[in-house]
Motif scaffolding. Structure first.
Motif, PDB file in Angstrom:
ATOM      1  N   UNK A   1      46.461  15.013 110.185  1.00  0.00           N
ATOM      2  CA  UNK A   1      45.837  15.593 108.996  1.00  0.00           C
ATOM      3  C   UNK A   1      44.909  14.587 108.320  1.00  0.00           C
ATOM      4  N   UNK A   2      45.289  13.302 108.366  1.00  0.00           N
ATOM      5  CA  UNK A   2      44.441  12.262 107.778  1.00  0.00           C
ATOM      6  C   UNK A   2      43.068  12.246 108.419  1.00  0.00           C
ATOM      7  N   UNK A   3      43.033  12.253 109.749  1.00  0.00           N
ATOM      8  CA  UNK A   3      41.748  12.166 110.426  1.00  0.00           C
ATOM      9  C   UNK A   3      40.976  13.483 110.336  1.00  0.00           C
ATOM     10  N   UNK A   4      41.678  14.597 110.218  1.00  0.00           N
ATOM     11  CA  UNK A   4      40.982  15.865 109.987  1.00  0.00           C
ATOM     12  C   UNK A   4      40.299  15.834 108.616  1.00  0.00           C
ATOM     13  N   UNK A   5      41.025  15.335 107.617  1.00  0.00           N
ATOM     14  CA  UNK A   5      40.477  15.274 106.267  1.00  0.00           C
ATOM     15  C   UNK A   5      39.359  14.246 106.163  1.00  0.00           C
ATOM     16  N   UNK A   6      39.573  13.067 106.758  1.00  0.00           N
ATOM     17  CA  UNK A   6      38.528  12.041 106.739  1.00  0.00           C
ATOM     18  C   UNK A   6      37.283  12.544 107.458  1.00  0.00           C
ATOM     19  N   UNK A   7      37.483  13.290 108.549  1.00  0.00           N
ATOM     20  CA  UNK A   7      36.338  13.860 109.250  1.00  0.00           C
ATOM     21  C   UNK A   7      35.527  14.769 108.351  1.00  0.00           C
ATOM     22  N   UNK A   8      36.227  15.645 107.601  1.00  0.00           N
ATOM     23  CA  UNK A   8      35.520  16.504 106.671  1.00  0.00           C
ATOM     24  C   UNK A   8      34.855  15.727 105.551  1.00  0.00           C
ATOM     25  N   UNK A   9      35.528  14.660 105.087  1.00  0.00           N
ATOM     26  CA  UNK A   9      34.971  13.845 104.019  1.00  0.00           C
ATOM     27  C   UNK A   9      33.712  13.116 104.469  1.00  0.00           C
ATOM     28  N   UNK A  10      33.817  12.449 105.603  1.00  0.00           N
ATOM     29  CA  UNK A  10      32.657  11.741 106.144  1.00  0.00           C
ATOM     30  C   UNK A  10      31.548  12.733 106.488  1.00  0.00           C
ATOM     31  N   UNK A  11      31.945  13.897 107.007  1.00  0.00           N
ATOM     32  CA  UNK A  11      30.947  14.912 107.346  1.00  0.00           C
ATOM     33  C   UNK A  11      30.160  15.361 106.146  1.00  0.00           C
ATOM     34  N   UNK A  12      30.868  15.614 105.031  1.00  0.00           N
ATOM     35  CA  UNK A  12      30.157  16.020 103.829  1.00  0.00           C
ATOM     36  C   UNK A  12      29.209  14.949 103.334  1.00  0.00           C
ATOM     37  N   UNK A  13      29.674  13.694 103.375  1.00  0.00           N
ATOM     38  CA  UNK A  13      28.828  12.592 102.910  1.00  0.00           C
ATOM     39  C   UNK A  13      27.625  12.393 103.821  1.00  0.00           C
ATOM     40  N   UNK A  14      27.881  12.347 105.131  1.00  0.00           N
ATOM     41  CA  UNK A  14      26.795  12.099 106.085  1.00  0.00           C
ATOM     42  C   UNK A  14      25.792  13.239 106.088  1.00  0.00           C
ATOM     43  N   UNK A  15      26.287  14.464 106.217  1.00  0.00           N
ATOM     44  CA  UNK A  15      25.380  15.609 106.321  1.00  0.00           C
ATOM     45  C   UNK A  15      24.643  15.844 105.001  1.00  0.00           C
ATOM     46  N   UNK A  16      25.337  15.631 103.868  1.00  0.00           N
ATOM     47  CA  UNK A  16      24.647  15.745 102.593  1.00  0.00           C
ATOM     48  C   UNK A  16      23.564  14.687 102.441  1.00  0.00           C
ATOM     49  N   UNK A  17      23.867  13.465 102.881  1.00  0.00           N
ATOM     50  CA  UNK A  17      22.865  12.400 102.840  1.00  0.00           C
ATOM     51  C   UNK A  17      21.684  12.678 103.741  1.00  0.00           C
ATOM     52  N   UNK A  18      21.966  13.234 104.930  1.00  0.00           N
ATOM     53  CA  UNK A  18      20.890  13.587 105.861  1.00  0.00           C
ATOM     54  C   UNK A  18      19.963  14.619 105.242  1.00  0.00           C
ATOM     55  N   UNK A  19      20.554  15.650 104.627  1.00  0.00           N
ATOM     56  CA  UNK A  19      19.720  16.701 104.044  1.00  0.00           C
ATOM     57  C   UNK A  19      18.874  16.163 102.896  1.00  0.00           C
ATOM     58  N   UNK A  20      19.480  15.346 102.020  1.00  0.00           N
ATOM     59  CA  UNK A  20      18.720  14.794 100.894  1.00  0.00           C
ATOM     60  C   UNK A  20      17.581  13.906 101.371  1.00  0.00           C
ATOM     61  N   UNK A  21      17.857  13.063 102.367  1.00  0.00           N
ATOM     62  CA  UNK A  21      16.829  12.148 102.872  1.00  0.00           C
ATOM     63  C   UNK A  21      15.704  12.918 103.550  1.00  0.00           C
ATOM     64  N   UNK A  22      16.040  13.923 104.348  1.00  0.00           N
ATOM     65  CA  UNK A  22      15.018  14.711 105.033  1.00  0.00           C
ATOM     66  C   UNK A  22      14.173  15.498 104.032  1.00  0.00           C
ATOM     67  N   UNK A  23      14.839  16.042 103.020  1.00  0.00           N
ATOM     68  CA  UNK A  23      14.116  16.817 102.009  1.00  0.00           C
ATOM     69  C   UNK A  23      13.117  15.923 101.271  1.00  0.00           C
ATOM     70  N   UNK A  24      13.559  14.714 100.940  1.00  0.00           N
ATOM     71  CA  UNK A  24      12.664  13.787 100.232  1.00  0.00           C
ATOM     72  C   UNK A  24      11.470  13.401 101.100  1.00  0.00           C
ATOM     73  N   UNK A  25      11.700  13.174 102.389  1.00  0.00           N
ATOM     74  CA  UNK A  25      10.612  12.740 103.275  1.00  0.00           C
ATOM     75  C   UNK A  25       9.602  13.857 103.528  1.00  0.00           C
ATOM     76  N   UNK A  26      10.059  15.107 103.514  1.00  0.00           N
ATOM     77  CA  UNK A  26       9.168  16.227 103.809  1.00  0.00           C
ATOM     78  C   UNK A  26       8.370  16.690 102.593  1.00  0.00           C
ATOM     79  N   UNK A  27       8.729  16.196 101.419  1.00  0.00           N
ATOM     80  CA  UNK A  27       8.043  16.631 100.198  1.00  0.00           C
ATOM     81  C   UNK A  27       7.261  15.496  99.534  1.00  0.00           C
TER      82      UNK A  27
END
Length: 560
Positions: free
Chosen positions: A400-426
């Motif tokens: 359960x720890x690694x399932x939760x950490x996976x979701x946590x890291x996923x939210x951070x990484x994917x959210x960061x990717x979207x913010x960075x891409x959005x900034x670069x495209x605008x």
């Protein structure tokens, strides 16, 4: 009360508790666009989820130890109360910072709920029968995932987003009543020489590892360049804390994460696959409503309806996989096929755009849902089966720890990717004719184009307000400004859509690795009792398990 009557009541209490924890992972998704619009916090969107998951991740391994040492009932009641307190505070939040902090309190309660639920299933049923019940629990998660977006969207549109948190209170009260009535007091299991200890220093080091890492992943490429001193410092602190944590776990009498667990191939492969698969699932649930509302222009309620096919597919896939596993005793083929299907679904999502129809979205969500549903009951049962019953709480908390950490890291990484891409495209968007005209019509009013204002421009309410202002402009330039605004919106939607595509491309790549790892998952016979695996199968699964069998504890259910 006989054990026959106890079992359904205990399961009912577990399911109601799981409804609390799982509902709050999905009910928030469709309300987030409204929340970030009110609080002007799109750049912090992922942290509303990350705080919940991070708090759960840090506390899960501690709960795993506590539940074996002090009993399930007491901790479950405390967990539900903490969760309800966090829910009320979240509903009362006045800014993004408060909401993120209160979501963390919710996560503390959710961690204990999840560990207790899966550990109690292991108490009630041996591995050979556990698949059907785990599949049912997966279906509960799927059902709440269907109800969550719908309920969240309806509450947001009809009342206020604050009610997505207040709705937990009546559910929690019922859950507490069932737990008090149906779950007798649970005697603590024997433990070595009778002494009990929790590795709190290890928990501190684990927190010091995860928090800086997640901050670096969220801020990197958006608020700070990846090579900036801030990001490098955070990563360095995380690395040092990780080394300290690993050292501590080799010395602690009762470590948070027993490193010898990784000698077991079932545990190691399950951890890898679960970690990566949770990245994909989190990405899909978090960013599909963002796409539906930001690009396709759906209301919060309709974006919740958009997600229903995926959630129904998760329910069907989870129940089917649980039944097949219990009847055949085979889990590897289900793990491989489930991750393969989920990988295909993630790859299909990376192709969505402004022209993607509702039918196209449904097909993608069904594929993704079936794949994720297959994997839900598999890895928990596989890991529990690979160790003696005396370590159920520990190994369940580990997966359960690694399932939760996976979701946590996923939210951070994917959210960061979207913010960075959005900034670069605008880059340079502030020079668009619409922005220039807006400054002329309202001189002295600063027009800032960032994640927060983009969310306002793309929302139906925001567009209605802007068009009302355009209607008040001088007739000579009204049509010109209106045309410029339409063009401006298309640029924003394209940038938003392409940024989300990057999220799913990365998710698909991670799912490919999880799919490849699943081929190395050992297929062990599912035990038909709570006896140690080595005793029942006549084999030593690994050195670590052999040690645990020597200190095998009595069946916990017998003491309930």
């Amino acid at each position: 009360m006989s054990s026959t009557l106890k079992t359904p009541l205990v399961l009912a209490g577990m399911m109601l508790s799981m409804i609390l924890a799982s509902l709050d992972q999905t009910i928030v998704a469709t309300a987030m666009p409204r929340i970030v619009q009110e609080f002007q916090g799109l750049s912090h969107l992922s942290w509303v989820f990350t705080a919940y998951m991070l708090a759960s991740a840090v506390t899960v391994p501690i709960y795993g130890k506590l539940t074996d040492l002090f009993g399930r009932r007491r901790l479950l009641i405390i967990a539900v109360l903490i969760f309800l307190g966090g829910s009320m505070l979240s509903g009362l939040a006045q800014n993004m910072t408060q909401l993120i902090f209160f979501r963390g309190i919710q996560g503390v309660g959710a961690g204990a709920i999840m560990v207790n639920a899966f550990a109690i299933v292991a108490d009630l049923f041996p591995p050979a029968q556990r698949g059907k019940v785990q599949g049912l629990f997966g279906a509960v998660f799927g059902i709440t995932s269907v109800a969550g977006p719908l309920l969240g969207g309806w509450l947001t549109d009809s009342f206020s987003w604050r009610w997505i948190f207040y709705v937990n209170v009546p559910i929690g009260v019922v859950a507490l009543a069932v737990i008090f009535a149906g779950m007798p007091r649970h005697a603590a299991a024997a433990h070595g020489n009778g002494e009990r200890s929790i590795d709190y220093f290890g928990a501190v080091l684990l927190t010091a590892t995860l928090v800086p890492l997640l901050l670096a992943l969220v801020w990197g490429g958006s608020q700070y360049p990846w090579g900036s001193p801030e990001i490098i410092t955070l990563l360095a602190v995380s690395a040092v804390a990780l080394l300290g944590f690993l050292w501590r776990e080799t010395k602690a009498r009762d470590p948070i994460v027993t490193l010898s667990l990784f000698r077991n191939r079932v545990f190691t492969i399950s951890v890898i696959a679960t970690f990566l698969a949770s990245l994909g699932m989190f990405g899909s649930i978090l960013f599909i409503p963002v796409f539906a509302q930001g690009v396709a222009g759906f209301s919060a309620t309709n974006s919740g309806l958009i997600m229903m096919p995926m959630m129904l597919a998760i329910v069907a896939g989870s129940m089917f996989a649980g039944q097949v596993m219990s009847r055949t005793g085979k889990y590897k083929v289900l793990a491989v096929s489930g991750l393969g299907i989920a990988t295909l679904g993630m790859a299909l999502f990376s192709q969505v755009g402004e022209s993607t129809s509702q039918f196209d979205l449904i097909i993608r969500m069904v594929v993704m849902g079936v794949g994720l549903g297959f994997t839900m009951p598999i890895f928990t049962v596989a890991v529990q089966n690979a160790f003696s019953h005396s370590r159920i709480g520990e190994v369940t908390a580990g997966i359960q720890l690694f399932r939760t950490v996976g979701g946590t890291v996923g939210g951070a990484v994917l959210g960061g990717v979207m913010n960075a891409q959005l900034a670069s495209k605008l880059i340079g968007i502030e020079n668009h004719p619409f922005i220039v005209a807006a400054k002329q019509v309202s001189p002295g009013t600063p027009v800032v184009i960032d994640g927060n204002t983009i969310q306002t421009f793309l929302s139906n309410d925001g567009q209605a307000q802007i068009r009302a202002l355009i209607a008040q402009a001088p007739e000579a330039i009204r049509e010109q400004i209106s045309a410029a605004f339409d063009q401006f919106l298309e640029i924003l939607k394209t940038a938003f859509s392409q940024s989300i595509d990057y999220v799913f491309i990365i998710g698909a790549a991670l799912m490919v690795v999880a799919f490849a790892a699943s081929f190395f998952l050992p297929q062990l016979p599912l035990r038909k009792s709570h006896r140690p695996a080595a005793e029942e199968l006549g084999v030593e699964l690994d050195a670590a398990m052999g040690q645990s069998d020597k200190r095998h504890e009595p069946d916990i259910l017998g003491k309930v």
